[in-house]
Design an enzyme around this catalytic site. Structure first.
Site, mmCIF file in Angstrom:
data_model
loop_
_atom_site.group_PDB
_atom_site.id
_atom_site.type_symbol
_atom_site.label_atom_id
_atom_site.label_comp_id
_atom_site.label_asym_id
_atom_site.label_seq_id
_atom_site.Cartn_x
_atom_site.Cartn_y
_atom_site.Cartn_z
ATOM 1 N N HIS A 190 15.964 51.221 45.958
ATOM 2 C CA HIS A 190 15.901 49.967 46.707
ATOM 3 C C HIS A 190 16.829 48.916 46.086
ATOM 4 C CE1 HIS A 190 14.300 48.037 50.121
ATOM 5 N NE2 HIS A 190 13.707 47.064 49.464
ATOM 6 N N TYR A 214 20.068 46.722 48.040
ATOM 7 C CA TYR A 214 20.394 45.297 48.090
ATOM 8 C C TYR A 214 21.900 45.041 48.041
ATOM 9 C CZ TYR A 214 15.682 43.386 48.099
ATOM 10 O OH TYR A 214 14.419 43.012 48.476
ATOM 11 N N CYS A 246 14.439 49.726 55.328
ATOM 12 C CA CYS A 246 14.986 50.510 54.208
ATOM 13 C C CYS A 246 13.932 50.999 53.235
ATOM 14 C CB CYS A 246 15.991 49.673 53.429
ATOM 15 S SG CYS A 246 16.979 48.586 54.435
ATOM 16 N N GLU A 282 6.880 39.448 56.307
ATOM 17 C CA GLU A 282 6.080 40.128 55.278
ATOM 18 C C GLU A 282 4.614 39.823 55.539
ATOM 19 O OE1 GLU A 282 8.964 38.549 54.344
ATOM 20 O OE2 GLU A 282 10.027 40.361 53.765
ATOM 21 N N CYS A 321 16.619 40.133 56.813
ATOM 22 C CA CYS A 321 16.126 41.435 56.338
ATOM 23 C C CYS A 321 15.765 42.255 57.575
ATOM 24 C CB CYS A 321 14.890 41.212 55.463
ATOM 25 S SG CYS A 321 14.001 42.729 55.080
ATOM 26 N N GLU A 337 14.186 36.491 48.519
ATOM 27 C CA GLU A 337 14.066 37.953 48.483
ATOM 28 C C GLU A 337 15.092 38.550 47.522
ATOM 29 O OE1 GLU A 337 14.961 40.499 51.928
ATOM 30 O OE2 GLU A 337 12.899 41.176 51.733
ATOM 31 N N CYS A 349 22.527 45.434 52.020
ATOM 32 C CA CYS A 349 21.942 44.460 52.962
ATOM 33 C C CYS A 349 22.341 43.033 52.617
ATOM 34 C CB CYS A 349 20.432 44.610 53.045
ATOM 35 S SG CYS A 349 19.490 43.857 51.705
ATOM 36 N N THR A 355 7.182 44.201 53.605
ATOM 37 C CA THR A 355 8.278 43.915 54.535
ATOM 38 C C THR A 355 8.145 44.719 55.831
ATOM 39 O OG1 THR A 355 9.688 43.493 52.659
ATOM 40 C CG2 THR A 355 10.802 43.964 54.712
HETATM 41 FE FE1 SF4 Z 1 15.194 44.143 53.732
HETATM 42 FE FE2 SF4 Z 1 17.370 44.596 52.269
HETATM 43 FE FE3 SF4 Z 1 15.025 45.653 51.549
HETATM 44 FE FE4 SF4 Z 1 16.367 46.559 53.698
HETATM 45 S S1 SF4 Z 1 17.026 46.653 51.531
HETATM 46 S S2 SF4 Z 1 14.177 46.165 53.572
HETATM 47 S S3 SF4 Z 1 17.199 44.652 54.500
HETATM 48 S S4 SF4 Z 1 15.572 43.461 51.632
HETATM 49 FE FE FE Z 2 13.315 43.614 50.394
#
Ligand code: SF4
Ligand code: FE
Length: 488
Positions: A294, A298, A104, A259, A100, A448, A301, A192
């Site tokens: 968000h 995902y 983001c 985290e 991670c 996660e 990422c 995070t």
């Molecule tokens: Fe982490 Fe993915 Fe969330 Fe970005 S979108 S903060 S990489 S879990």
């Molecule tokens: Fe996350």
């Protein structure tokens, strides 16, 4: 300085006096603490890549407020094309870090605050949109990292927010109102990247009702503000980072995510930092838009980290001499199929974006939630296949110290040798597999994937709302030749 170098970023963090704890002790030097460094290195990558001509198109954007070239992580999406680049940037970052990369949350929060504060001001004549825009422009121009704080500890989920059955601080709330601002108390869980961020944005954990005005509070605050304490979460195998000269056994020595449980103990928030203060009817919109943004993230990422998982599986198959076996090829294809489905819905939810009243583009809520619901399942299957390919040695191999031991190192070298590869390189690959499946990166990939951006049930609630079953019943009725108006 709209684009900082990673050195400037680290220097800017070093100036802040933050209150960070790990294993019962205060971290006196957060910049050089081995537990925090991999998280910071992932974030440094967001600065380094933005300055590389090769990645500039994905990693940077032009601010619609100032015309400055800014980091895309601080951008308000001005088009569907922006959202397409967002997903591609996240896939690239996942490929680069195998973890991670933590930046983001603010990007997705900003794109939820922007339309929500606009509509609150429109209804109530407040000044939250101005407050938010000023803050955002500063983040863009100073290239700041802002963590996001959504999830309250909650205690008993059955207890009423603000009720007398349990400690009211289990939800962040206003405890004092002053002419120049408010004082807040409470905590937020699993934040995070917060230990390497400049500021944090706090928002309510869920929709609020009349009577819960003190809990409908959103604001930004620098992380060296008195009253803020960050307690770093434990991760599987984390203390390997504290071993002297740790390298091979970490699997991914360079990058990671982190985290922290973050406590707000009577923290003063000035009026100009506030984006929501008692307008309970807008807390739900804010949370829903942030969650959708968000959940779209995902798709980017996790497919990027998925590429690392697939790469590690293919490499260990080569080192084990099983690369040409048809069942191994089949497993790699299956892993790829699942991974591209995650990416596909990330791209699709951006392609079907719509324009908010404030003017920014918001992902398709249904597709973004389906994207994230798939993420709660597919990475588990992808990792299962990687473990299958790697073999049991992934969790039984001797340590780096044994490999380097003058006495037993020769045995490790002799018996762990792979197909045209040294024992050291085979071990490095196995440790990467272990890290992705069970070690510190599992926090950023597996668990996660389940709970980040909301647990599966939260996506199912949104899919129920967005699924438009009434319309689907009507199209079925038409085809079946049913004319009655009863919709049940
Ligand atoms: Fe982490 Fe993915 Fe969330 Fe970005 S979108 S903060 S990489 S879990
Ligand atoms: Fe996350």
């Amino acid at each position: 300085m709209p684009l900082m170098t990673s050195e400037q970023y680290v220097a800017s963090l070093a100036k802040m006096k933050r209150n960070i704890w790990f294993q019962g002790k205060k971290i006196e030097d957060p910049i050089n603490h081995p537990i925090l460094i991999p998280s910071r290195k992932s974030l440094e990558e967001t600065y380094d890549l933005a300055l590389m001509p090769k990645h500039e198109d994905l990693m940077t954007a032009t601010s619609q407020f100032t015309g400055h070239k800014i980091n895309r992580f601080n951008h308000i999406y001005a088009s569907k094309e922006d959202l397409n680049k967002k997903t591609k940037m996240q896939r690239l970052m996942g490929q680069r870090t195998g973890s991670c990369f933590q930046r983001c949350v603010m990007m997705d929060m900003a794109n939820a605050f922007y339309p929500t504060t606009y509509e609150i001001d429109e209804k109530y004549g407040t000044k939250y949109f101005d407050n938010f825009k000023k803050f955002l422009i500063r983040c863009q121009d100073e290239d700041l990292i802002v963590a996001g704080a959504l999830t309250d500890p909650k205690g008993s989920r059955g207890a009423k927010i603000g009720g007398d059955e349990q400690d009211k601080d289990l939800y962040v709330h206003v405890v004092e109102r002053r002419p120049d601002g408010v004082v807040v108390n409470g905590a937020k869980c699993h934040l995070t990247g917060i230990t390497n961020a400049h500021e944090v944005v706090v928002l309510p954990t869920q929709a609020m009702r009349p009577g819960q005005e003190d809990y409908a509070i959103a604001f930004h605050i620098p992380l060296d503000t008195p009253g803020i304490t960050m307690i770093v979460g434990r991760q599987s195998c984390d203390t390997r980072k504290l071993e002297e000269g740790a390298d091979i056994d970490l699997g991914n020595a360079a990058y990671g995510g982190i985290e922290a449980l973050t406590i707000f103990d009577h923290v003063f928030v000035p009026n100009e930092n506030i984006f929501l203060n008692g307008e309970v009817d807008f807390a739900g919109m804010l949370v829903e838009l942030f969650a959708a943004g968000h959940r779209n993230s995902y798709g980017g990422c996790k497919s990027g980290v998925g590429d690392v998982v697939i790469g590690a599986a293919a490499l260990i198959a080569q080192y084990n001499g099983t690369e040409t076996a048809s069942h191994i090829k089949d497993k790699l294809v299956e892993m790829t199929q699942l991974n591209e489905q995650l990416y596909g819905l990330g791209i699709a939810s951006g392609a079907e974006a719509w324009q908010t009243k404030a003017g920014n583009y918001m992902v398709d809520l249904l597709l973004a939630n389906v994207c994230k619901l798939n993420v709660t399942r597919y990475p588990y299957e992808i990792v299962r296949l990687m473990e299958d390919i790697a073999g049991g040695i992934m969790v039984t191999a001797p340590s780096e110290a044994d490999l380097k031991s003058p006495e037993v190192g020769k045995y490790v070298e002799k018996y762990l040798v792979g197909c045209d590869v040294s024992a050291e390189d085979r071990l490095r690959c196995l440790r990467l597999c272990e890290n992705l499946a069970l070690g510190t990166a599992a926090v950023g990939y597996r668990t996660e994937s389940m709970h980040g951006a909301g647990s599966p049930q939260a996506q199912k609630v949104m899919i129920t709302r967005q699924g438009n079953f009434a319309m689907k019943k009507e199209i079925a009725k038409r085809i079946a030749g049913i004319r009655s108006a009863n919709n049940g």
